[in-house]
Design a protein around this motif. Structure first.
Motif, PDB file in Angstrom:
ATOM      1  N   ARG A 248     -25.613  26.490  15.678  1.00  0.00           N
ATOM      2  CA  ARG A 248     -26.161  25.256  16.251  1.00  0.00           C
ATOM      3  C   ARG A 248     -27.092  25.611  17.399  1.00  0.00           C
ATOM      4  N   SER A 249     -28.110  24.791  17.581  1.00  0.00           N
ATOM      5  CA  SER A 249     -28.965  24.936  18.752  1.00  0.00           C
ATOM      6  C   SER A 249     -29.699  23.640  19.013  1.00  0.00           C
ATOM      7  N   LEU A 250     -29.986  23.423  20.295  1.00  0.00           N
ATOM      8  CA  LEU A 250     -30.810  22.274  20.662  1.00  0.00           C
ATOM      9  C   LEU A 250     -32.264  22.487  20.259  1.00  0.00           C
ATOM     10  N   GLN A 251     -32.642  23.749  20.015  1.00  0.00           N
ATOM     11  CA  GLN A 251     -34.020  24.081  19.659  1.00  0.00           C
ATOM     12  C   GLN A 251     -34.070  24.637  18.236  1.00  0.00           C
ATOM     13  N   LYS A 252     -34.943  24.065  17.414  1.00  0.00           N
ATOM     14  CA  LYS A 252     -35.023  24.489  16.016  1.00  0.00           C
ATOM     15  C   LYS A 252     -35.420  25.959  15.892  1.00  0.00           C
ATOM     16  N   ASP A 253     -36.338  26.448  16.722  1.00  0.00           N
ATOM     17  CA  ASP A 253     -36.757  27.843  16.601  1.00  0.00           C
ATOM     18  C   ASP A 253     -35.621  28.789  16.955  1.00  0.00           C
ATOM     19  N   LYS A 254     -34.795  28.421  17.926  1.00  0.00           N
ATOM     20  CA  LYS A 254     -33.638  29.247  18.265  1.00  0.00           C
ATOM     21  C   LYS A 254     -32.618  29.261  17.123  1.00  0.00           C
ATOM     22  N   LEU A 255     -32.440  28.123  16.493  1.00  0.00           N
ATOM     23  CA  LEU A 255     -31.525  28.073  15.351  1.00  0.00           C
ATOM     24  C   LEU A 255     -32.018  28.995  14.243  1.00  0.00           C
ATOM     25  N   ASP A 256     -33.309  28.933  13.961  1.00  0.00           N
ATOM     26  CA  ASP A 256     -33.871  29.780  12.901  1.00  0.00           C
ATOM     27  C   ASP A 256     -33.659  31.259  13.212  1.00  0.00           C
ATOM     28  N   ARG A 257     -33.846  31.651  14.475  1.00  0.00           N
ATOM     29  CA  ARG A 257     -33.642  33.054  14.851  1.00  0.00           C
ATOM     30  C   ARG A 257     -32.172  33.456  14.728  1.00  0.00           C
ATOM     31  N   GLN A 258     -31.285  32.564  15.109  1.00  0.00           N
ATOM     32  CA  GLN A 258     -29.864  32.872  15.019  1.00  0.00           C
ATOM     33  C   GLN A 258     -29.425  33.037  13.565  1.00  0.00           C
ATOM     34  N   VAL A 259     -29.859  32.129  12.715  1.00  0.00           N
ATOM     35  CA  VAL A 259     -29.517  32.231  11.290  1.00  0.00           C
ATOM     36  C   VAL A 259     -30.072  33.529  10.708  1.00  0.00           C
ATOM     37  N   ALA A 260     -31.308  33.864  11.069  1.00  0.00           N
ATOM     38  CA  ALA A 260     -31.921  35.097  10.568  1.00  0.00           C
ATOM     39  C   ALA A 260     -31.123  36.329  11.007  1.00  0.00           C
ATOM     40  N   ALA A 261     -30.619  36.329  12.239  1.00  0.00           N
ATOM     41  CA  ALA A 261     -29.833  37.463  12.738  1.00  0.00           C
ATOM     42  C   ALA A 261     -28.514  37.587  11.976  1.00  0.00           C
ATOM     43  N   MET A 262     -27.898  36.464  11.644  1.00  0.00           N
ATOM     44  CA  MET A 262     -26.632  36.490  10.915  1.00  0.00           C
ATOM     45  C   MET A 262     -26.839  36.971   9.480  1.00  0.00           C
ATOM     46  N   VAL A 263     -27.907  36.509   8.862  1.00  0.00           N
ATOM     47  CA  VAL A 263     -28.216  36.951   7.494  1.00  0.00           C
ATOM     48  C   VAL A 263     -28.571  38.437   7.482  1.00  0.00           C
ATOM     49  N   GLU A 264     -29.313  38.891   8.473  1.00  0.00           N
ATOM     50  CA  GLU A 264     -29.679  40.311   8.550  1.00  0.00           C
ATOM     51  C   GLU A 264     -28.442  41.194   8.682  1.00  0.00           C
ATOM     52  N   ALA A 265     -27.458  40.761   9.437  1.00  0.00           N
ATOM     53  CA  ALA A 265     -26.213  41.522   9.560  1.00  0.00           C
ATOM     54  C   ALA A 265     -25.503  41.633   8.213  1.00  0.00           C
ATOM     55  N   LEU A 266     -25.499  40.564   7.465  1.00  0.00           N
ATOM     56  CA  LEU A 266     -24.901  40.587   6.124  1.00  0.00           C
ATOM     57  C   LEU A 266     -25.660  41.538   5.209  1.00  0.00           C
ATOM     58  N   GLU A 267     -26.983  41.430   5.212  1.00  0.00           N
ATOM     59  CA  GLU A 267     -27.806  42.263   4.336  1.00  0.00           C
ATOM     60  C   GLU A 267     -27.679  43.744   4.685  1.00  0.00           C
ATOM     61  N   THR A 268     -27.658  44.054   5.974  1.00  0.00           N
ATOM     62  CA  THR A 268     -27.571  45.451   6.410  1.00  0.00           C
ATOM     63  C   THR A 268     -26.252  46.093   5.982  1.00  0.00           C
ATOM     64  N   ALA A 269     -25.154  45.364   6.168  1.00  0.00           N
ATOM     65  CA  ALA A 269     -23.851  45.907   5.771  1.00  0.00           C
ATOM     66  C   ALA A 269     -23.771  46.113   4.266  1.00  0.00           C
ATOM     67  N   CYS A 270     -24.329  45.198   3.503  1.00  0.00           N
ATOM     68  CA  CYS A 270     -24.292  45.342   2.044  1.00  0.00           C
ATOM     69  C   CYS A 270     -25.155  46.519   1.576  1.00  0.00           C
ATOM     70  N   ARG A 271     -26.322  46.696   2.178  1.00  0.00           N
ATOM     71  CA  ARG A 271     -27.157  47.852   1.813  1.00  0.00           C
ATOM     72  C   ARG A 271     -26.432  49.156   2.118  1.00  0.00           C
TER      73      ARG A 271
END
Length: 368
Positions: A248-271
């Motif tokens: 969650r975030s009050l700012q849409k751009d911050k939310l997008d960055r947070q989601v991207a960081a969480m997805v990147e962590a998933l992708e990195t561990a799977c690789r």
């Protein structure tokens, strides 16, 4: 204003169970009570489209045509445990008996609405048109608000009565949120005989979660792991693991960055471990930002000041029906309604706050 009558109204309402998905009995009682106050009440067809046995309940009472129509919105559903609520009236507050919630969220504002309108009618006050929207499924995803057709409304200014805090306060900013559902697939193997041949999906998910920025990210952004399931037996290397996340975030751009960081962590561990990742990201609700020039803010200020209250405005970390209605084009505001420790068996509401809320609703109606 009759405080004793208001307290009785509130305690009667909370005793009627309406956990999310099971709002119909409570909705029928609201329909009866507001029809007795001269409202035309009707259900929409939300029950055919959302996980509830009731539709949204809409009401209207026509008033003086030269006055501005106003809309009050509350949700009918409660969180669990909300069955068998036994309200306890104490020296300065109302609580449950400690085994359930109290359901002041959101039945305190509903009781206050009833008392405010009833007391104004007893004074033969000349009022404008009042509209009511009682939604289903707010606590589990704002399902009712998403389905409600706002084109049937005569007014544009809506007060969504659904926030903790002392009456006189109001919420003008609320976050947008995203939900991530991720499934990691590894490789099963016998955990005792050949564990090295397996790829533990649970281990990979754990590594990904450890690498994620979580909980309080900054003053405007949060993230959380909600659920984790996986594996089939203690002697089998887990082939699959599923987890759900929220940001969650009050700012849409911050939310997008947070989601991207969480997805990147998933992708990195799977690789790293040669596992497979499947995921989906869905927006749970849009952001809310109310201008200080909004008609709802101006009306709220005038009403609060008429009672000697100092109106204050702030942001919240939670979403509500207001996020949905604002996206649909309504001028919304979320007044504080006095409930404390909501969503817990420690929930309570002070008698002074319950009375102040009813007085504030009265003032909003008469000021419009």
């Amino acid at each position: 204003m009759n405080l004793e009558r208001l307290i009785n109204e509130f305690t009667e309402l909370v005793a009627i169970e309406s956990e999310s998905g099971n709002e119909l009995t409570f909705a029928k009682e609201l329909k009866r009570r507001f029809e007795a106050l001269g409202f035309t009440m009707s259900f929409d067809d939300a029950a055919d489209h959302v996980p509830s046995n009731s539709g949204n309940l809409y009401g209207i009472r026509q008033g003086e045509p030269e006055r501005r129509p106003i809309i009050f919105s509350c949700h009918m559903d409660t969180v669990t445990p909300g069955v068998g609520i036994k309200p306890q009236i104490k020296a300065d507050r109302i609580t449950s008996d400690g085994t359930t919630i109290l359901a002041s969220d959101d039945k305190a504002p509903i009781a206050s609405l009833i008392e405010a309108i009833r007391s104004l009618d007893e004074e033969n006050a000349e009022l404008g048109t009042i509209e009511l929207v009682f939604s289903v499924g707010e606590e589990v995803g704002m399902h009712g608000a998403r389905h409600f057709d706002v084109s049937r409304l005569q007014g544009k200014t809506m007060f969504v009565l659904d926030s903790s805090g002392t009456p006189g306060k109001a919420i003008v900013q609320a976050p947008t949120a995203a939900r991530i559902k991720a499934t990691i697939t590894g490789r099963a193997a016998h955990a005792g005989l050949q564990p090295e041949k397996g790829i533990s999906a649970i281990s990979v998910m754990s590594e990904a979660i450890t690498a994620m920025p979580l909980l309080r990210i900054d003053q405007e952004t949060t993230a959380n792991v909600g659920t984790i399931t996986g594996g089939s037996a203690t002697n089998i290397v887990a082939e699959q693991c599923e987890a759900t996340f929220e940001a969650r975030s009050l700012q849409k751009d911050k939310l997008d960055r947070q989601v991207a960081a969480m997805v990147e962590a998933l992708e990195t561990a799977c690789r790293k471990h040669d596992a497979t990742l499947d995921y989906e990201v869905n927006t749970s609700y849009p952001p809310l930002l109310v201008s200080q020039d909004s008609p709802a803010v101006k009306l709220f200020k005038e009403a609060a000041e008429s009672l000697g209250l100092t109106p204050t405005f702030s942001a919240t970390g939670g979403g509500s029906d207001a996020n949905i209605y604002a996206e649909k084009g309504l001028e919304v505001l979320i007044p504080a309604c006095g409930m404390s420790d909501a969503h817990s068996v420690n929930e309570y509401i002070l008698l002074d706050d319950l009375e102040s809320l009813a007085q504030l609703v009265r003032a909003i109606i008469t000021t419009a």
